[in-house]
Design a protein around this motif. Sequence first.
Motif, PDB file in Angstrom:
ATOM      1  N   UNK A 148     -23.184 -17.024  27.761  1.00  0.00           N
ATOM      2  CA  UNK A 148     -22.706 -18.408  27.802  1.00  0.00           C
ATOM      3  C   UNK A 148     -21.797 -18.618  29.015  1.00  0.00           C
ATOM      4  N   UNK A 149     -21.979 -19.776  29.648  1.00  0.00           N
ATOM      5  CA  UNK A 149     -21.158 -20.061  30.812  1.00  0.00           C
ATOM      6  C   UNK A 149     -21.076 -21.531  31.157  1.00  0.00           C
ATOM      7  N   UNK A 150     -21.178 -22.411  30.134  1.00  0.00           N
ATOM      8  CA  UNK A 150     -21.116 -23.841  30.419  1.00  0.00           C
ATOM      9  C   UNK A 150     -19.681 -24.283  30.699  1.00  0.00           C
ATOM     10  N   UNK A 151     -19.558 -25.461  31.300  1.00  0.00           N
ATOM     11  CA  UNK A 151     -18.245 -26.004  31.624  1.00  0.00           C
ATOM     12  C   UNK A 151     -17.529 -26.445  30.355  1.00  0.00           C
ATOM     13  N   UNK A 152     -16.223 -26.225  30.313  1.00  0.00           N
ATOM     14  CA  UNK A 152     -15.447 -26.637  29.151  1.00  0.00           C
ATOM     15  C   UNK A 152     -14.055 -27.071  29.595  1.00  0.00           C
ATOM     16  N   UNK A 153     -13.398 -27.822  28.721  1.00  0.00           N
ATOM     17  CA  UNK A 153     -12.066 -28.333  29.023  1.00  0.00           C
ATOM     18  C   UNK A 153     -11.047 -27.206  28.947  1.00  0.00           C
ATOM     19  N   UNK A 154     -10.113 -27.201  29.875  1.00  0.00           N
ATOM     20  CA  UNK A 154      -9.077 -26.172  29.885  1.00  0.00           C
ATOM     21  C   UNK A 154      -8.022 -26.473  28.822  1.00  0.00           C
ATOM     22  N   UNK A 155      -7.239 -25.456  28.478  1.00  0.00           N
ATOM     23  CA  UNK A 155      -6.192 -25.608  27.460  1.00  0.00           C
ATOM     24  C   UNK A 155      -5.090 -26.504  28.004  1.00  0.00           C
TER      25      UNK A 155
END
Length: 519
Positions: A148-155
């Motif tokens: 898995x390597x999709x873009x996601x929101x940072x903390x």
Amino acid sequence: MGSFFKRKKQDKKKKQQTKDEDFSIQIGKNLDKNMENIKKMLEQPNDLIIRKFSIRNTNHKGAIVCIDGLIDTAEVDNDILLRIQGVTERKELPHNTKQMFEVIYQEMISVSDIQKGKTLDDVTNAILYGSAVFYLDGIDEVLIMDTKGWESRSIEEPITEPVIRGPREGFVENVRTNMVLIRRYIRDPNLRFKTRKVGRRSKKVLVVTYMEGITHPDLLKEINRRLDTIDMDDAPESGFIEQWIEDSFLSPFPQVMNTERPDKVAMGLLEGKVAIILDGTPMVLILPFNIGDALQTPEDYYERWAIGSLLRALRYLAAFIAMFVPALYIALVSFHQGMIPSKLAFSIAATREGVPFPAFVEAMLMAVTMELLREAGARLPRTIGQTIGIVGGLVIGDAAVQAGIVSPVMVIVVALTAIASFSLPAYSVAISFRLIRFGFMIAAAFFGLYGIILAYIMVNIHIVNLKSIGVPYSAPFAPSFFSDWKDLVFRAPIQVLTKRPQYLKPTDQKSGNKGENGS
């Protein structure tokens, strides 16, 4: 007609069974046939990647199948393709297909999370969740590799729960990241994460989190039983899970807590509660939930006990104001004028001179207007929404008074009620109190103070009979657990809070400090 609908239902069930059987087709040994099955299942989407290749110095053929955008391309290229196609320390490769498959599985691929699959169901679920699948011609098994390597929101800081004092980390939409955030607060080997899938088509990852040795087994068993009954195509947000497993869908009160704060979840787990994490949403569920939890925040424990107790007592006062003040105004002005001090009664009468509506209609107009402004402010962009909420309230209130539609006292009452509802820490609880407020106003319009008292008795009867995952919603008030009262309306000093809440029946009753991140 009955037999017709029965036949339709049976036909639908047969079609679903046939589809399920097709979906669980065993993987064949022919590589080209397996590739055709994948393409047929997904109808050849543009983002489907099928990379066929030959393994060096052998006659073996293989293929990598994945979805573009869901994978870490560098990991697939460097840790899978590059190593299988030629970069390996092994000088001789076996010609036996079965042995070759085991060599690739045991020695070549350097992905940490790798497992075997045997059905088309395993393959499609894997690639649609960001995994890469390796096929070897002549083998009826595949290797499923987590890439898995999709873009996601940072903390970042929680949006729905502003932090006054404490950690400024909030949950995100990635379930793995949320699990890591909880592990950072509770470094205990007894912390458990049990993963399951929800949604017939979406197959979202849902994680049940609890502390083994603290959480009562019956509570955990009941939660799992309710989760097993979930039958829906998709659960896009944890609110779907909350509504499915709650005890009473007719109750205005929320029976499951939702939060974006990892420290709040950690505290709940250490008390003996259970958390539910759903992939794709930052809102984590904590259960069971009771009326006392609705008016508590982690800041109560981060500040000294006197300050925490004062703030908590103010919230109880705010809850009373949010529910009762408009109804009390209607009852006193319409039925019980003799209970108002004379000077105040003359002042209210003077301000209401010329107002064409009775107190109930006047209060309803202002309350509904305030709710509309609140909803408009929430839906508009943040900067514009704040402006609309403040300016709109001032302009409409002043215009209504100048036009003689409402009295100035009514504007003060509604404004005080709105401020009090904003003081409640749980958004879902604040909405419930706002809803119940209209019920009290209607009761006051018909029967005055007697109506308010009757409505209050009805609400209390409902709360006493309400449960959250089988735990009384009114605990520890009723049934009474006096040892828990030292952390209810007022908070005792942190040195005194040495036991977990007794109404949860934790298997390990003794605890450290409430605010301590550890067992």
